[in-house]
Design an enzyme around this catalytic site. Structure first.
Site, mmCIF file in Angstrom:
data_model
loop_
_atom_site.group_PDB
_atom_site.id
_atom_site.type_symbol
_atom_site.label_atom_id
_atom_site.label_comp_id
_atom_site.label_asym_id
_atom_site.label_seq_id
_atom_site.Cartn_x
_atom_site.Cartn_y
_atom_site.Cartn_z
ATOM 1 N N LYS A 119 2.333 -5.499 6.555
ATOM 2 C CA LYS A 119 2.911 -4.360 5.508
ATOM 3 C C LYS A 119 1.335 -2.799 5.278
ATOM 4 C CE LYS A 119 1.681 -3.362 0.980
ATOM 5 N NZ LYS A 119 0.862 -2.374 0.974
ATOM 6 N N ASN A 120 -0.136 -3.739 5.531
ATOM 7 C CA ASN A 120 -1.327 -3.152 5.537
ATOM 8 C C ASN A 120 -1.977 -2.596 7.148
ATOM 9 O OD1 ASN A 120 -1.069 -3.344 2.859
ATOM 10 N ND2 ASN A 120 -3.009 -4.708 2.238
ATOM 11 N N CYS B 184 -1.785 3.300 -10.666
ATOM 12 C CA CYS B 184 -0.831 2.678 -10.543
ATOM 13 C C CYS B 184 -1.760 1.112 -11.192
ATOM 14 C CB CYS B 184 -1.511 2.146 -9.010
ATOM 15 S SG CYS B 184 -2.112 1.484 -8.560
ATOM 16 N N ARG C 152 -7.501 3.817 -8.332
ATOM 17 C CA ARG C 152 -7.679 3.841 -7.930
ATOM 18 C C ARG C 152 -7.435 5.524 -6.918
ATOM 19 N NH1 ARG C 152 -3.257 0.117 -4.814
ATOM 20 N NH2 ARG C 152 -4.628 0.194 -3.474
ATOM 21 N N ASP D 18 -5.786 -8.757 -2.504
ATOM 22 C CA ASP D 18 -4.903 -9.479 -2.461
ATOM 23 C C ASP D 18 -4.405 -10.328 -2.847
ATOM 24 O OD1 ASP D 18 -4.693 -6.381 -2.563
ATOM 25 O OD2 ASP D 18 -4.073 -6.250 -0.371
ATOM 26 N N ARG E 8 8.187 -4.638 -1.855
ATOM 27 C CA ARG E 8 7.472 -4.317 -1.281
ATOM 28 C C ARG E 8 6.256 -4.396 0.278
ATOM 29 N NH1 ARG E 8 3.126 -1.675 -5.040
ATOM 30 N NH2 ARG E 8 2.521 -1.674 -2.551
HETATM 31 C C1 UD1 Z 1 -6.164 -0.965 1.047
HETATM 32 C C2 UD1 Z 1 -4.552 -2.254 1.212
HETATM 33 C C3 UD1 Z 1 -4.849 -2.864 -0.345
HETATM 34 C C4 UD1 Z 1 -5.715 -3.651 -1.017
HETATM 35 C C5 UD1 Z 1 -7.038 -2.520 -0.720
HETATM 36 C C6 UD1 Z 1 -8.694 -3.402 -0.294
HETATM 37 C C7 UD1 Z 1 -3.367 -0.827 1.929
HETATM 38 C C8 UD1 Z 1 -1.728 0.110 2.768
HETATM 39 N N1 UD1 Z 1 -3.645 -1.198 0.960
HETATM 40 O O1 UD1 Z 1 -5.612 -0.149 -0.008
HETATM 41 O O2 UD1 Z 1 -3.668 -3.623 -0.268
HETATM 42 O O3 UD1 Z 1 -5.591 -4.389 -1.759
HETATM 43 O O4 UD1 Z 1 -7.442 -2.226 -0.003
HETATM 44 O O5 UD1 Z 1 -8.163 -4.196 0.417
HETATM 45 O O6 UD1 Z 1 -4.083 -0.936 3.435
HETATM 46 N N2 UD1 Z 1 -11.537 3.850 -3.931
HETATM 47 C C9 UD1 Z 1 -12.167 4.650 -4.558
HETATM 48 N N3 UD1 Z 1 -12.102 6.398 -4.578
HETATM 49 C C10 UD1 Z 1 -11.272 6.408 -2.814
HETATM 50 C C11 UD1 Z 1 -10.674 5.429 -2.583
HETATM 51 C C12 UD1 Z 1 -10.710 3.917 -2.898
HETATM 52 O O7 UD1 Z 1 -12.863 4.625 -5.804
HETATM 53 O O8 UD1 Z 1 -11.066 7.581 -2.686
HETATM 54 C C13 UD1 Z 1 -11.531 2.294 -4.585
HETATM 55 C C14 UD1 Z 1 -10.323 1.897 -5.278
HETATM 56 O O9 UD1 Z 1 -10.114 2.503 -6.464
HETATM 57 C C15 UD1 Z 1 -10.940 -0.094 -5.738
HETATM 58 C C16 UD1 Z 1 -11.856 0.788 -3.887
HETATM 59 O O10 UD1 Z 1 -11.790 1.829 -3.835
HETATM 60 O O11 UD1 Z 1 -11.589 0.103 -6.563
HETATM 61 C C17 UD1 Z 1 -10.749 -0.479 -2.446
HETATM 62 O O12 UD1 Z 1 -9.982 0.565 -2.485
HETATM 63 P P1 UD1 Z 1 -9.555 0.806 -0.743
HETATM 64 O O13 UD1 Z 1 -10.311 -0.150 -0.332
HETATM 65 O O14 UD1 Z 1 -9.152 1.613 -0.872
HETATM 66 O O15 UD1 Z 1 -8.088 0.212 -0.826
HETATM 67 P P2 UD1 Z 1 -6.779 1.089 -0.762
HETATM 68 O O16 UD1 Z 1 -7.053 1.429 0.747
HETATM 69 O O17 UD1 Z 1 -6.057 1.840 -1.478
#
Ligand code: UD1
Length: 418
Positions: free
Chosen positions: A22-23, A116, A121, A305, A397
């Site tokens: 998925k990711n 969420c 996030r 995850d 999902r």
């Molecule tokens: C992706 C994965 C998700 C996985 C996560 C961490 C996909 C579709 N999803 O999510 O399954 O759990 O990586 O391995 O690939 N953060 C901020 N600001 C931002 C972005 C992130 O503070 O602009 C924080 C988030 O709230 C979280 C942490 O950084 O606490 C990690 O998030 P991130 O690595 O961005 O995860 P996703 O890309 O959302």
């Protein structure tokens, strides 16, 4: 709302092929609009996140055709740069479209995705990365207006290696003249897959999988036929399902090289795992041994995850353990339901202390997010009696008919109307 009914007590046995990730599929679908040619993705699982992403692409003007497990995206007719509100709220990864839309139109409007179930996030790192490429960002009334008329290649540094932000900047930079460097980039394997996909379309990206990614802009990308990488979290969940039941399974198409942290924890719990070139074989002990501690980290650390599935396993392991969730702030929401099934988990902030019990008991529980839902199913496989996991749609999902996959391994599980 649908539910899964799980009758516990059966050891899982047999062999299964792991679906594509998925990711990996989601950012690749987003990146497919970087070319006006057709992109054919093969072996796409039937998961609602991918379907929702395909729907967003259709609303933006792409032609998306699905035939079995193949998805063809043709974005020559793409005309929209404003992300539809309802779907972007439903699927957080629609934020990945920001970079590619900016690349195509030099402007984009998206809805603030908001929080969420697993945490706040925010998207500040995505916006910071895009600002580093000269994008002007104006946030107004829940909408984010991006003006990319002054976009240029450059250096983007992340305070934290966000997966999504790294992918967004990669995609935004692919067609910008000059070299863009991402510093302190996330190193998740799905980012390497995105690099492979972009390069298969004629892009010039290197360094994915390390902390520094270098993108040399090209004038144009071309169409491609591509199979995304296998899903390390689905593979991990299936291994965990076998482990919690004391079973023995074999997985083909498992990305074992990307699963070192998970395999190492399962071994620590007493599972025997053989990594062969063509398959991954796991044999679980009669009773799992508790791991001392587990801490989630960005890759190559233990993946967040897989955290809650391991919490379910630890619940029935012999001994005591501590789980620390470092990535998301709210990822123990299923501990309460596990406790209702007889587990003994005490959570405080980002830490959970687990005292393993011998048996879990079937109960009516509720999936609150994708991975937590899967963990409740795992607990149900072990529990005495019947477990009803409500809100199975959340599990859909990211797992393609999890009930069929587990049934193929000998589980007794069926889907019912809630
Ligand atoms: C992706 C994965 C998700 C996985 C996560 C961490 C996909 C579709 N999803 O999510 O399954 O759990 O990586 O391995 O690939 N953060 C901020 N600001 C931002 C972005 C992130 O503070 O602009 C924080 C988030 O709230 C979280 C942490 O950084 O606490 C990690 O998030 P991130 O690595 O961005 O995860 P996703 O890309 O959302």
């Amino acid at each position: 709302m649908e539910a899964f009914l799980v009758e516990g007590g059966r050891k899982l046995e047999g062999a299964l092929k792991v679906d594509t990730a998925k990711n990996a599929v989601l950012p690749i679908l987003a990146a497919s609009i970087l070319t006006e040619d057709a992109v054919n993705l093969t072996d796409v699982p039937h998961i609602t996140d991918a379907e929702n992403m395909a729907e967003i692409l259709t609303i933006l003007g792409c032609q998306v055709e699905k035939q079995g497990r193949c998805m063809r995206v043709h974005s020559g007719s793409l005309h929209g740069w404003e992300m539809p509100d309802r779907l972007s709220k439903q699927i957080r990864s629609s934020i990945f479209l920001l970079g590619p839309i900016l690349s195509r139109f030099r402007k984009a409007t998206v809805t603030y995705p908001g929080g969420c179930e697993i945490g706040l996030r925010p998207i500040d790192l995505h916006l910071h990365g895009l600002r580093s490429l000269g994008v002007q960002v104006n946030e107004e009334g829940g909408l984010i207006h991006c003006d990319g008329s002054q976009m240029r290649s450059g250096d983007a540094y992340f305070d934290y290696p966000s997966v999504g932000a790294t992918e967004n900047v990669m995609m935004a930079a692919v067609l910008l003249p000059g070299v863009t460097t991402i510093h302190n980039a996330a190193r998740e394997p799905e980012i390497v897959d995105l690099q492979r996909f972009i390069n298969a379309m004629g892009g010039q990206v290197r360094g994915a999988g390390s902390q520094t990614i270098e993108i040399t802009g090209v004038k144009k990308l071309h169409g491609v036929t591509y199979t995304p990488m296998p899903d390390r979290i689905v593979a991990g969940t299936l291994l965990a399902a076998a482990a919690i039941t004391g079973g023995e399974i074999e997985l083909t198409n498992a990305p074992e090289g990307d699963m070192v942290a998970v395999l190492s924890k399962l071994r620590e719990m007493g599972c025997t795992i053989h990594e062969e070139p063509a398959f991954l074989h796991l044999k679980a002990p009669e009773r799992l041994r508790a791991f001392g501690q587990l801490q989630t980290q960005p890759h190559p650390g233990f993946p967040t995850d897989m955290q809650v599935q391991m919490l379910a396993l630890e619940s029935v392991a012999q001994g005591m353990g501590v789980v620390v969730e470092n990535v998301f702030e709210n990822r123990f929401t299923h501990a309460g339901d596990l406790n209702r099934m007889g587990a003994r988990i005490l959570c405080s902030g980002r830490t959970a202390v687990v005292q393993g019990v011998e048996q879990l008991y079937g109960a009516r529980v509720t999936a609150r997010d994708l991975r937590g839902g899967a963990a409740l199913v795992l607990a149900g496989l072990k529990a005495q009696g019947v477990t009803q996991v409500e809100q199975a749609n959340l599990i859909d999902r990211g797992y393609d008919h999890l009930e069929d996959q587990l049934t193929a391994l000998g589980a007794k599980i069926k889907r019912t109307k809630g």
